[in-house]
Design a protein around this motif. Structure first.
Motif, PDB file in Angstrom:
ATOM      1  N   LEU A 222     -13.415   9.930 -16.526  1.00  0.00           N
ATOM      2  CA  LEU A 222     -13.995  10.078 -17.942  1.00  0.00           C
ATOM      3  C   LEU A 222     -14.665   9.096 -18.582  1.00  0.00           C
ATOM      4  N   VAL A 223     -15.769   9.322 -19.312  1.00  0.00           N
ATOM      5  CA  VAL A 223     -16.371   8.330 -20.219  1.00  0.00           C
ATOM      6  C   VAL A 223     -16.500   8.939 -21.752  1.00  0.00           C
ATOM      7  N   GLY A 224     -16.544   8.084 -22.552  1.00  0.00           N
ATOM      8  CA  GLY A 224     -16.544   8.452 -23.746  1.00  0.00           C
ATOM      9  C   GLY A 224     -17.387   7.809 -24.745  1.00  0.00           C
ATOM     10  N   PHE A 225     -18.146   8.430 -25.745  1.00  0.00           N
ATOM     11  CA  PHE A 225     -19.019   7.827 -26.666  1.00  0.00           C
ATOM     12  C   PHE A 225     -19.272   8.594 -27.893  1.00  0.00           C
ATOM     13  N   GLY A 226     -19.605   8.191 -28.975  1.00  0.00           N
ATOM     14  CA  GLY A 226     -19.988   8.860 -30.077  1.00  0.00           C
ATOM     15  C   GLY A 226     -21.187   9.459 -30.155  1.00  0.00           C
ATOM     16  N   VAL A 227     -21.636  10.673 -31.107  1.00  0.00           N
ATOM     17  CA  VAL A 227     -22.731  11.251 -31.141  1.00  0.00           C
ATOM     18  C   VAL A 227     -22.915  11.670 -32.588  1.00  0.00           C
ATOM     19  N   THR A 228     -23.741  11.536 -33.214  1.00  0.00           N
ATOM     20  CA  THR A 228     -24.090  11.916 -34.656  1.00  0.00           C
ATOM     21  C   THR A 228     -24.571  13.401 -34.705  1.00  0.00           C
ATOM     22  N   VAL A 229     -24.040  13.992 -35.794  1.00  0.00           N
ATOM     23  CA  VAL A 229     -24.389  15.451 -36.214  1.00  0.00           C
ATOM     24  C   VAL A 229     -24.675  15.492 -37.534  1.00  0.00           C
ATOM     25  N   PRO A 230     -25.638  16.276 -37.831  1.00  0.00           N
ATOM     26  CA  PRO A 230     -26.168  16.209 -39.263  1.00  0.00           C
ATOM     27  C   PRO A 230     -25.111  16.778 -40.438  1.00  0.00           C
ATOM     28  N   GLY A 231     -24.158  17.376 -39.919  1.00  0.00           N
ATOM     29  CA  GLY A 231     -23.056  17.922 -40.757  1.00  0.00           C
ATOM     30  C   GLY A 231     -23.504  18.954 -42.057  1.00  0.00           C
ATOM     31  N   ARG A 232     -24.754  19.575 -41.672  1.00  0.00           N
ATOM     32  CA  ARG A 232     -25.102  20.738 -42.696  1.00  0.00           C
ATOM     33  C   ARG A 232     -25.150  22.054 -41.838  1.00  0.00           C
ATOM     34  N   GLY A 233     -24.406  22.039 -40.695  1.00  0.00           N
ATOM     35  CA  GLY A 233     -24.240  23.510 -40.460  1.00  0.00           C
ATOM     36  C   GLY A 233     -22.917  24.221 -40.773  1.00  0.00           C
ATOM     37  N   ILE A 234     -22.849  24.041 -42.107  1.00  0.00           N
ATOM     38  CA  ILE A 234     -21.721  24.669 -42.886  1.00  0.00           C
ATOM     39  C   ILE A 234     -22.070  25.905 -43.833  1.00  0.00           C
ATOM     40  N   ALA A 235     -21.119  26.564 -44.184  1.00  0.00           N
ATOM     41  CA  ALA A 235     -21.402  27.718 -44.973  1.00  0.00           C
ATOM     42  C   ALA A 235     -21.336  27.079 -46.756  1.00  0.00           C
ATOM     43  N   LEU A 236     -22.413  26.556 -46.831  1.00  0.00           N
ATOM     44  CA  LEU A 236     -22.504  26.059 -48.270  1.00  0.00           C
ATOM     45  C   LEU A 236     -24.118  26.269 -48.428  1.00  0.00           C
ATOM     46  N   ASP A 237     -24.247  26.838 -49.516  1.00  0.00           N
ATOM     47  CA  ASP A 237     -25.548  27.359 -50.038  1.00  0.00           C
ATOM     48  C   ASP A 237     -26.608  26.139 -50.129  1.00  0.00           C
ATOM     49  N   SER A 238     -27.652  26.280 -49.605  1.00  0.00           N
ATOM     50  CA  SER A 238     -28.855  25.273 -49.977  1.00  0.00           C
ATOM     51  C   SER A 238     -28.209  23.980 -49.408  1.00  0.00           C
ATOM     52  N   VAL A 239     -27.300  23.728 -48.381  1.00  0.00           N
ATOM     53  CA  VAL A 239     -26.725  22.515 -48.021  1.00  0.00           C
ATOM     54  C   VAL A 239     -27.785  21.510 -47.204  1.00  0.00           C
ATOM     55  N   GLU A 240     -28.887  22.151 -46.820  1.00  0.00           N
ATOM     56  CA  GLU A 240     -29.844  21.536 -46.103  1.00  0.00           C
ATOM     57  C   GLU A 240     -30.581  20.765 -47.141  1.00  0.00           C
ATOM     58  N   ARG A 241     -30.542  20.987 -48.483  1.00  0.00           N
ATOM     59  CA  ARG A 241     -31.058  20.227 -49.489  1.00  0.00           C
ATOM     60  C   ARG A 241     -30.223  19.285 -50.304  1.00  0.00           C
ATOM     61  N   LEU A 242     -29.030  19.192 -50.044  1.00  0.00           N
ATOM     62  CA  LEU A 242     -27.972  18.630 -50.473  1.00  0.00           C
ATOM     63  C   LEU A 242     -27.861  16.943 -49.995  1.00  0.00           C
ATOM     64  N   PRO A 243     -28.261  16.114 -51.150  1.00  0.00           N
ATOM     65  CA  PRO A 243     -28.182  14.462 -50.690  1.00  0.00           C
ATOM     66  C   PRO A 243     -26.706  14.348 -50.608  1.00  0.00           C
ATOM     67  N   GLY A 244     -26.368  13.360 -49.545  1.00  0.00           N
ATOM     68  CA  GLY A 244     -24.894  12.853 -49.689  1.00  0.00           C
ATOM     69  C   GLY A 244     -24.542  12.506 -48.073  1.00  0.00           C
ATOM     70  N   PRO A 245     -23.242  11.975 -48.040  1.00  0.00           N
ATOM     71  CA  PRO A 245     -23.041  11.404 -46.709  1.00  0.00           C
ATOM     72  C   PRO A 245     -22.420  12.482 -45.937  1.00  0.00           C
ATOM     73  N   LEU A 246     -23.076  13.614 -45.390  1.00  0.00           N
ATOM     74  CA  LEU A 246     -22.725  14.452 -44.826  1.00  0.00           C
ATOM     75  C   LEU A 246     -22.983  14.507 -43.143  1.00  0.00           C
ATOM     76  N   MET A 247     -23.754  13.471 -42.861  1.00  0.00           N
ATOM     77  CA  MET A 247     -24.045  13.210 -41.551  1.00  0.00           C
ATOM     78  C   MET A 247     -22.844  12.612 -40.913  1.00  0.00           C
ATOM     79  N   ASN A 248     -22.377  12.990 -39.666  1.00  0.00           N
ATOM     80  CA  ASN A 248     -21.046  12.396 -39.245  1.00  0.00           C
ATOM     81  C   ASN A 248     -21.237  12.034 -37.713  1.00  0.00           C
ATOM     82  N   SER A 249     -20.036  11.169 -37.276  1.00  0.00           N
ATOM     83  CA  SER A 249     -20.014  10.761 -36.002  1.00  0.00           C
ATOM     84  C   SER A 249     -18.718  11.370 -35.308  1.00  0.00           C
TER      85      SER A 249
END
Length: 664
Positions: A465-492
């Motif tokens: 097994l190997v393990g590493f971190g990947v980043t995800v944008p964190g904006r694939g959630i059910a919140l209106d206009s989240v793609e235009r929301l500035p904040g610390p949503l990107m996640n590892s």
């Protein structure tokens, strides 16, 4: 030049001096009504040396008449300087110069000028003779000798007419107990304010931290002064650059975006404090006055005071006029902290800034909603049980291989390093075509290459097994206009996969793609929560490296065209990469020529510069070779054979964990 601009320039010069951790600058009046600049600094450097340095950097009328050394710069709940507390600190120190302090009852500054600090302590007996009083000119005659104003705003204070609350005052609402009409109700045990007394502003709104912010905040506090979690973008600006318009445009963005007026309070939480006002910090440097690379590194290491709002600032470095003619240019450096913003957010903010600049410095409309408050409320409503169940089963019980290198000796180095490599456009196109034939993307191909490097470092021939971190944008959630929301949503998030030398490479790619799809449903969960749910011990890391594939937001071609119509040309920003929780982070993005640019940002105490260069070079070599392998039958062993002549990467062991600073 306005007082705001003049004081901003003085503050910028102060905090740029070696050994100065923080500073506050203000204007006082002497008994005769004359105005002078006074500075307070958190420093151990000799004040005489600092004065000499200021005299070499500032026009004479902007050199402070008096310098004070203080242990810290006290702040009010709204993030502005607590002038009463600063006066008390000053009274216990010996000033560097002995200019006469303001006499009791000295006049306050006129409306519209910079705020006046309370009376400072008189000089100690035997102090040196007074320096001449230095006044701030009232007109633009005080402009910088270079002809450009080096702008740094002053953080907004309380509302006009509001009395500054005492340091440490409670933030609770006042108790309603027969208040005098037109005044705030008195607190229990205190006298009611007299009629006409200014009403203190209400305490700022607070929201809880996200789990990810809590993790980053603790880590940032444990690594003060290292530039950890500080990210930077830079780009070139060609053509006319109006400093006041530039600053006003950014201030308009600050006024709209709640996240830019947010700061941290860890006295009771910790909590995120949302201030009503925050000033943007913009500093302009004349041509040849600073080396850009040194400025960038110095600004990164300067970091941010996380108690103050405005965790984003800018520097403008003017370039000499081209010898062959053409428009003058400048380099723009934007520095921000990842505990409050991610790269996606800054792209949104840049688009808003350009719109404001084109509109003359003002962004139409009020505050954005949804904002970080709405995201905090969305998180609070989430049921973590399904996420807990998923991650409890998604993380295998067996320990994964997480280091991209074999154990090595201490490097004897410190700080953050950066090693770069590039896959040319032709090979990059072939890589994309090969990945597409496997129903994947080049980001998936990069994960395959990194998984192979982790497996190779283990020096084994058995499946592992190997393990590493990947980043995800964190904006694939059910919140209106989240793609235009500035904040610390990107996640590892942790990615774990089984690597078998006999497995076909396309099969490994498919498994990684499947896992990435599974992660997408829970991209709002923090790495700390996942570690807890996995049942691992604190010292058992799920990942020691991170892959950041930067899917750049679309170019703002309409805005670039509008700027070009005004004679302004701007380049897409270039990210420097951020030193994160991981000792190695691999950043990748498609460059304008179609190539694939890679950069390994690494902890030099763990990974030496030469080894980092070899590591990113081996990754590029794998990406070049993957499409050349024998179709769908090529195995992991075949891919690793292409690195047979490459030396092993060495990595020092992690130092013993030090006691982490508590946010107090």
């Amino acid at each position: 030049m306005s007082d705001r601009v003049a004081l901003g320039r003085v503050h910028a010069a102060l905090v740029s001096l070696p050994g100065v951790r923080d500073a506050a600058v203000h204007v006082t009046r002497d008994a005769s009504g004359g105005r002078r600049i006074v500075a307070h600094m958190v420093t151990h450097a000799p004040l005489a040396e600092l004065r000499a340095a200021l005299e070499s950097r500032l026009p004479s009328h902007l050199v402070p008449a008096r310098l004070h050394r203080v242990p810290h710069i006290p702040l009010l709940p709204d993030g502005s300087t607590d002038r009463q507390a600063l006066t008390a600190l000053t009274a216990r120190t010996v000033p560097e110069s002995a200019t006469a302090g303001p006499e009791p009852g000295a006049a306050a500054s006129e409306s519209g000028t910079a705020a006046v600090e309370p009376v400072t302590a008189a000089p100690e007996p035997g102090a040196a003779a007074a320096d001449p009083v230095i006044a701030i000119p009232e007109s633009d005659a005080a402009a910088s000798e270079s002809g450009t104003a080096a702008v740094e705003p002053v953080t907004a204070g309380p509302e006009p007419g509001a009395a500054a609350p005492k340091s440490g005052a409670a933030a609770e609402d006042p108790v309603t107990a027969a208040p005098v009409p037109g005044t705030a109700a008195p607190m229990p045990g205190t006298a009611a304010p007299m009629p006409g007394t200014a009403v203190p502003p209400p305490p700022p709104e607070t929201v809880p931290l996200t789990p990810q912010q809590h993790t980053l905040l603790l880590d940032a506090l444990a690594h003060r002064g290292t530039g950890r979690h500080v990210e930077q973008l830079d780009w070139r600006w060609r053509g006319p650059l109006d400093t006041d318009r530039f600053t006003a445009a950014w201030q308009s963005v600050f006024d709209r975006e709640t996240v830019l007026r947010a700061a941290f309070d860890w006295g009771s939480g910790p909590r995120l404090v949302l201030h009503e006002h925050a000033g943007v910090e913009v500093v302009r440097h004349p041509p040849g006055s600073v080396d850009f690379d040194r400025l960038r590194e110095r600004d990164r290491l300067r970091g941010f005071d996380l108690r103050r709002p405005g965790l984003l600032r800018l520097n403008l470095v003017d370039e000499p006029h081209p010898a062959g003619g053409g428009p003058a240019g400048a380099r723009v450096l934007l520095t921000f902290h990842h505990v409050m913003l991610d790269g996606w957010s800054v792209s949104v903010l840049l688009q808003e800034f350009y719109r404001a600049y084109l509109a003359g410095g003002r962004l139409p409309g009020g505050e954005r909603r949804p904002d970080i408050r709405d995201y905090a409320r969305w998180l609070a409503r989430q049921d973590t049980a399904p996420a807990r169940d998923f991650w409890s089963s998604a993380i295998p019980a067996a320990t994964a291989l997480v280091l991209p290198a074999v154990p090595g000796p201490d490097t004897g180095l410190r700080g953050t390093g950066r090693a770069e490599a590039r896959l040319e456009a032709g090979p990059a196109d072939r890589l994309r075509a090969w990945a597409a034939s496997c129903a994947a993307t080049e980001a998936g191909a990069l994960q395959v290459a990194w998984a192979l490097l982790l497996y190779r470092a283990a020096v084994t021939r058995d499946p592992a097994l190997v393990g590493f971190g990947v980043t995800v944008p964190g904006r694939g959630i059910a919140l209106d206009s989240v793609e235009r929301l500035p904040g610390p949503l990107m996640n590892s998030l942790p990615m774990t996969v089984r690597v078998d030398p006999a497995t076909a490479v396309p099969r490994l790619l498919a498994e990684l793609c499947d896992r990435a799809l599974d992660l997408a449903s829970y991209e709002w969960v923090s790495l700390g929560q996942i570690h807890e749910w996995s049942g691992r011990r604190a010292q058992d890391s799920l990942a020691e490296s991170l892959i950041v594939f930067e899917n750049r937001r679309r170019r703002f071609d309409d805005l670039y065209s509008a700027l070009a119509a005004q004679g302004v040309g701007v380049e897409p920003p270039r990210a420097s990469g951020v030193h994160s929780l991981f000792p190695v982070s691999l950043f990748a993005h498609r460059d304008p020529d179609g190539g694939l640019a890679l950069a390994a940002v690494h902890d030099r105490a763990r990974l030496a510069d030469d080894d980092a260069t070899r590591l990113v070079g081996q990754c590029v070599r794998l990406l070049r070779e993957l499409p050349r392998l024998k179709g769908g039958s090529a195995t992991v062993a075949d891919a690793l054979a292409t690195l047979a002549d490459e030396p092993r990467i060495r990595m020092a062991r992690a130092p013993a964990p030090a006691a982490r600073d508590s946010p107090a």
